[in-house]
Design a protein around this motif. Structure first.
Motif, mmCIF file in Angstrom:
data_model
loop_
_atom_site.group_PDB
_atom_site.id
_atom_site.type_symbol
_atom_site.label_atom_id
_atom_site.label_comp_id
_atom_site.label_asym_id
_atom_site.label_seq_id
_atom_site.Cartn_x
_atom_site.Cartn_y
_atom_site.Cartn_z
ATOM 1 N N GLU A 1 0.600 -1.234 -0.299
ATOM 2 C CA GLU A 1 0.168 -0.405 -0.036
ATOM 3 C C GLU A 1 0.930 1.639 -0.037
ATOM 4 O OE1 GLU A 1 -2.784 2.378 -0.339
ATOM 5 O OE2 GLU A 1 -3.855 -0.131 -0.256
ATOM 6 N N VAL A 2 0.744 1.883 -0.978
ATOM 7 C CA VAL A 2 1.316 2.819 -0.938
ATOM 8 C C VAL A 2 0.079 4.604 -0.278
ATOM 9 C CG1 VAL A 2 1.857 4.874 -2.065
ATOM 10 C CG2 VAL A 2 2.333 2.892 -2.655
ATOM 11 N N TYR A 3 -0.004 4.793 0.171
ATOM 12 C CA TYR A 3 -0.511 5.962 0.881
ATOM 13 C C TYR A 3 -0.783 7.578 0.130
ATOM 14 C CZ TYR A 3 -1.613 2.462 4.278
ATOM 15 O OH TYR A 3 -2.376 1.450 5.265
ATOM 16 N N TYR A 4 -1.900 7.938 -0.197
ATOM 17 C CA TYR A 4 -1.759 8.977 0.342
ATOM 18 C C TYR A 4 -2.184 9.318 -1.593
ATOM 19 C CZ TYR A 4 -1.121 9.502 5.302
ATOM 20 O OH TYR A 4 -0.928 9.427 6.416
ATOM 21 N N ASP A 5 -2.439 8.455 -2.259
ATOM 22 C CA ASP A 5 -2.216 8.500 -2.980
ATOM 23 C C ASP A 5 -3.430 8.036 -4.524
ATOM 24 O OD1 ASP A 5 -2.649 5.509 -3.364
ATOM 25 O OD2 ASP A 5 -1.028 5.166 -4.605
ATOM 26 N N GLY A 6 -4.664 7.972 -3.213
ATOM 27 C CA GLY A 6 -5.675 7.515 -3.588
ATOM 28 C C GLY A 6 -6.386 6.293 -4.159
ATOM 29 N N VAL A 7 -5.409 5.565 -3.687
ATOM 30 C CA VAL A 7 -5.416 4.000 -5.041
ATOM 31 C C VAL A 7 -5.217 3.058 -3.947
ATOM 32 C CG1 VAL A 7 -4.491 2.281 -6.177
ATOM 33 C CG2 VAL A 7 -4.543 4.598 -6.744
ATOM 34 N N ASP A 8 -5.977 2.094 -3.474
ATOM 35 C CA ASP A 8 -6.313 1.092 -2.471
ATOM 36 C C ASP A 8 -5.629 -0.271 -3.220
ATOM 37 O OD1 ASP A 8 -6.954 -1.059 -0.545
ATOM 38 O OD2 ASP A 8 -9.260 -1.350 -0.849
#
Length: 298
Positions: free
Chosen positions: A27-34
């Motif tokens: 998970e890469v947070y704050y990119d709007g992708v789950d």
């Protein structure tokens, strides 16, 4: 091809058009992708249930799951509950802004006039937190009896003893009004300094200590006239003064004469007679004698 079936086909891949999105992805947070398809917010990196403040949420530290709006504020130098204040509500926070915390000795952190070293004011508070109230002011009350030390000096009572005459009643209770202190017997000694308030020769502490009805409680107003025995010159309301009746027990019933309206034969209707049974008993004796004499003549 990421090896996961699409959710539409019953699989766990929430975006089968993007090979970088699958349950095993990082998970890469704050990119709007789950990216890992776990369904959680992409703006809640610490997984505490609150989105980061920078992305429209309320979490002021999205790197610490213990910090969020529902957290309990701790004395740890951190704004745990994200209300903008650090350690507020704890002993290490200066709630009233006077420069001292409870941990630093502030004995009332809700009042900015109260802190160690503050000027003592005549306000009924311990302003300087030295465990003394109003010391050095006109309202100082060293013994806590409700009379200031200055008032006690004027009255002559002991400013270090809340019951100057040791009769069981506090100085203020006996004085009532410092400008017009009570002197029940008018002997020139105010009640707060008088061991015999009503001047009947019986100590105040003794007059109000008797348990007449046996309920293990002192009966302080035996005749129920609204006056304490110790301030009533006729405590039992029998018409005879306590000073005349005294503390003897003429009828041996365990009740002293001055509190025994029907047993000492020194007051009330008896008027000083000493016939057993009082005046009523005397009339019964005389009546019986007369009836016997008539029968004999008959």
């Amino acid at each position: 091809l990421d090896g996961f079936d699409a959710t539409e086909a019953g699989g766990p891949d929430c975006d089968d058009d993007d090979a970088d999105v699958n349950p095993d992805a990082v998970e890469v947070y704050y990119d709007g992708v789950d990216a890992d398809c776990d369904g959680s917010s992409d703006y809640d990196a610490d997984r505490d249930g609150f989105d980061a403040l920078a992305y429209g949420g309320d979490d002021c530290d999205d790197t610490d799951a213990l910090v969020h709006p529902d957290a309990v504020e701790l004395a740890n130098g951190v704004d745990d509950d994200c209300d903008g204040a650090i350690d507020d509500g704890t002993t290490t926070f200066d709630d009233d802004g006077d420069g001292f915390t409870e941990a630093a000795g502030d004995c009332d952190d809700g009042d900015a006039t109260v802190f160690p070293g503050a000027e003592e004011l005549p306000d009924g508070l311990d302003n300087d937190c030295d465990d003394e109230i109003d010391e050095g002011t006109g309202l100082a009350d060293a013994d806590g009896d409700g009379l200031s030390d200055a008032e006690e000096a004027e009255l002559g009572t002991n400013p270090l003893d809340p019951d100057s005459d040791a009769d069981g009643y506090g100085d203020l209770e006996e004085v009532k009004d410092p400008l017009d202190p009570v002197d029940t017997d008018g002997d020139g000694t105010i009640d707060a300094l008088d061991s015999d308030d009503d001047g009947d020769g019986i100590y105040t502490v003794d007059e109000d200590a008797y348990d007449i009805d046996g309920d293990n409680q002192p009966d302080t107003d035996v005749d129920s006239d609204g006056l304490l025995n110790s301030r009533d010159t006729d405590s039992d309301g029998d018409g005879a003064l306590d000073v005349d009746e005294g503390v003897g027990d003429d009828d041996g019933d365990g009740v002293p004469n001055f509190l025994d309206a029907d047993g000492d034969f020194k007051g009330g209707a008896c008027g000083g007679c000493d016939v057993p049974g009082g005046p009523q008993g005397a009339w019964l004796v005389l009546g019986a004698a007369g009836l016997l004499a008539r029968r004999r003549r008959g």
